[in-house]
Design an enzyme around this catalytic site. Structure first.
Site, PDB file in Angstrom:
ATOM      1  N   HIS A  62      -3.875 -18.445 -22.697  1.00 32.87           N
ATOM      2  CA  HIS A  62      -2.819 -19.418 -22.425  1.00 32.87           C
ATOM      3  C   HIS A  62      -3.071 -20.794 -23.020  1.00 32.87           C
ATOM      4  O   HIS A  62      -2.126 -21.538 -23.308  1.00 32.87           O
ATOM      5  CB  HIS A  62      -2.599 -19.531 -20.918  1.00 32.87           C
ATOM      6  CG  HIS A  62      -1.213 -19.945 -20.539  1.00 32.87           C
ATOM      7  ND1 HIS A  62      -0.350 -20.563 -21.417  1.00 32.87           N
ATOM      8  CD2 HIS A  62      -0.526 -19.825 -19.379  1.00 32.87           C
ATOM      9  CE1 HIS A  62       0.794 -20.812 -20.805  1.00 32.87           C
ATOM     10  NE2 HIS A  62       0.717 -20.372 -19.589  1.00 32.87           N
TER      11      HIS A  62
ATOM     12  N   LEU B 287      28.056 -22.540 -13.104  1.00 32.82           N
ATOM     13  CA  LEU B 287      26.724 -23.001 -12.737  1.00 32.82           C
ATOM     14  C   LEU B 287      25.730 -22.578 -13.816  1.00 32.82           C
ATOM     15  O   LEU B 287      25.922 -21.560 -14.484  1.00 32.82           O
ATOM     16  CB  LEU B 287      26.310 -22.421 -11.385  1.00 32.82           C
ATOM     17  CG  LEU B 287      27.133 -22.889 -10.179  1.00 32.82           C
ATOM     18  CD1 LEU B 287      26.808 -22.037  -8.954  1.00 32.82           C
ATOM     19  CD2 LEU B 287      26.897 -24.366  -9.882  1.00 32.82           C
TER      20      LEU B 287
END
Length: 617
Positions: A329, A416
């Site tokens: 990561h 939305l």
């Protein structure tokens, strides 16, 4: 959607990485602005007295040591286009001493069934050959700098491609106190880049070159023959020395063992270099996961003896024909993994299956087994780490769910934003399950800045908190709940847009901490203030969340805290893919139970939205 329009630049366009030089520098907010946003983010978490105490601590910090730290940070930002990126590597990731697997790495299943390609043992090696070929093809695009930069808004907003350079031929090298990244990858204009790849299995490592002598890529048929040869070797010959398992130790112990290995003999140093600089890493894992949840689980706890844990990207093929990829990561973020996997999927979908009979006509690509010289000390360490890996094999539990009732299309009919919609429902699910709010981290993408990565959106806003209170109050009408939900969703979307402009909280506070640390100053008491931790500061978010876009590809990392969750999702037109992680040793969390609450909350909210919409007709 096709791979040419997404990934291929035409000859009139610039070098991929040239666009990065046009990106604006990473912004640095004014201290008083960050402090105001920080205080707003505390409101859902504190009593009147706690907030008063926090306000006092903020004032003292802002007018005292914080101002001095900010002056030094502004000086740094004036000299650098990105004041954060090196610190992010060093202090957010590389000081951590935990084993990378399963606590740090990110992973995702590589889904073939959505393409109509069987994930079965009969197709295992042929599919691996095709995936490996398109992985090499992706590497070639990055090397030649002919891949389109990721973008949004119809290509008007370009994203940094810098992290692409750490996807291949890159290793997180362990240090006794702090790790560092060694990047061997180079573009054509930068010089020669490693073109050798690795295949590993049953504790053994094999190396081959991805290019013919004339510089062309080896073919899927040639890769198939290589895979068949390695498969035969590891099936019928003894288990290897399992040196890769050492990379799954805690970082300090692995650093010491790596140094010992190198000093044991010169050949070991050379072998390490071959491994750590290789472009593509393929693992033949003996596990046979039955579904995407199990694939995700064994991606981070499978054949430790065959996975070189430090590598930036690893492709895993399981014995029964299923696949996953794992990423280190600190080298890059999940958006890069998604870009890679989508490229592979589109390639498999658009290009016909190779004529495998051609394999018999091609010259055999040479393959070399990489071996270490070991003594009893190293062999003893290998056995110790094997046991440790077995002991933590299920420390992080992973689920994979698909919510089929609706997706992006329905959410948009409600006017939305899909991501904000999911975020608020997720928090309602947690609230109703635990009778408390959670501090929530959501990734805000910052790659539209020079070498940008992420900012934190503190997703549990005051408007979300108000909605949770209204939704849980038996006296609230359906209309009141829906109105509060809409307000919370819209406010979340506004806050995400603000975070992406650099108007966040946590990266600025992290930068101030780094200034104090690097100048050997005492870390200010501000960072020990109770609401700082309770609201998620210092990496203490109960819900660590991210959307990986609008495809079927979803991945995960471990939660940030013991009693927390990692919640990651992608939203397609008709459904929502969800991966949830939780720690086995938590007495509070259950990923499966949370998913059920999450899915039930999706359904409940749709029912309320539809009912209130119908009442207006």
């Amino acid at each position: 959607m096709d791979r040419a329009s997404i990934y291929f630049m035409d000859e009139t366009q610039r070098n991929t990485y040239d666009f990065d030089e046009d990106l604006p520098p990473l912004p640095l907010p004014e201290l008083h602005e960050t402090m105001e946003r920080y205080y707003e983010s505390l409101k859902p978490f504190g009593t009147y007295e706690e907030l008063a105490s926090a306000r006092k601590a903020i004032k003292e910090f802002q007018n005292g040591i914080g101002a001095k730290l900010h002056t030094k940070l502004k000086e740094r930002a004036s000299k650098m286009k990105n004041w954060l990126d090196q610190w992010w590597d060093d202090y957010a990731y590389h000081m951590l001493r935990l084993p990378l697997n399963p606590y740090i790495v990110m992973s995702m299943p590589v889904k073939l069934e959505v393409l109509g390609i069987p994930e079965t043992p009969q197709y295992a090696l042929k599919n691996m050959a095709r995936i490996a070929y398109h992985t090499i093809e992706f590497w070639d695009l990055l090397h030649k700098a002919t891949i389109k930069p990721l973008s949004s808004n119809g290509g008007k907003i370009k994203y940094s491609s810098a992290l692409y350079k750490r996807f291949f031929s890159t290793t997180r090298v362990p240090g006794e106190e702090i790790d560092h990244i060694e990047k061997h990858f180079k573009t054509v204009t930068e010089g020669k880049t490693p073109s050798h790849a690795l295949i590993s299995g049953k504790g053994r490592l094999f190396m081959f070159d991805c290019l013919h002598k004339d510089g062309t890529l080896i073919t899927p048929q040639e890769i198939l023959v290589l895979l068949q040869r390695v498969r035969s070797i590891i099936d019928y010959e003894p288990m290897g020395d399992c040196v890769p398992v050492l990379t799954h130790d805690d970082r300090t112990s692995w650093a010491k063992n790596r140094t010992y290995l190198k000093e044991l003999c010169p050949e070991n140093k050379e072998t390490l270099k071959w491994i750590e600089s290789s472009n593509v890493v393929v693992v033949l894992d003996e596990n046979e996961p039955k579904d995407y949840a199990e694939i995700s689980q064994v991606a981070v706890n499978g054949d430790y003896h065959s996975k070189w844990g430090d590598r930036s990207s690893t492709l895993i093929g399981y014995k029964n024909g299923k696949f996953a990829c794992v990423g280190e990561h600190s080298c890059y973020d999940g958006t890069v993994s998604v870009s890679y996997v989508l490229f592979v999927q589109l390639s498999l979908f658009e290009l016909p299956e190779p004529d495998w009979s051609e394999a018999e006509k091609n010259p055999v690509v040479s393959i070399t087994e990489l071996k270490f010289n070991l003594d009893e000390t190293v062999k003893s360490e290998i056995e110790r780490v094997k046991k440790d890996c077995d002991d933590r094999r299920t420390d992080v539990l992973i689920t994979h769910e698909v919510f089929y009732d609706y997706g992006k299309d329905y959410i948009k009919t409600c006017k939305l934003h899909p991501d904000s919609f999911v975020q608020v429902i997720m928090q309602l699910a947690y609230y109703e399950m635990n009778n408390e709010i959670a501090s929530v981290y959501e990734t805000a993408l910052m790659r539209h800045y020079y070498n940008g990565r992420t900012e934190t959106l503190r997703s549990c806003t005051s408007d979300v908190y108000k909605f949770l209170q209204i939704a849980s109050d038996n006296k609230s009408t359906k209309s009141e709940i829906v109105n509060a939900f809409r307000k919370a969703v819209n406010h979340h979307n506004h806050m995400m847009n603000e975070a992406r402009k650099g108007h966040g909280v946590d990266r600025h506070l992290f930068g101030l901490w780094c200034i104090a640390y690097e100048n050997k100053m005492d870390i200010p008491d501000f960072y020990s203030e109770p609401l700082y931790t309770k609201s998620g500061g210092g990496g203490n978010f109960v819900l660590s969340t991210s959307t990986l876009g609008y495809s079927v590809n979803v991945g995960f990392v471990a939660p940030m805290v013991l009693d927390g969750y990692g919640v990651f999702y992608t939203i397609t037109s008709q459904c929502i893919f969800i991966q949830t992680s939780a720690f086995r040793d938590s007495m509070k969390t259950s990923a499966h139970r949370f998913n059920q609450h999450f899915i039930n909350t999706f359904r409940k909210m749709k029912s309320l939205l539809d009912e209130c919409s119908d009442s207006k007709l």
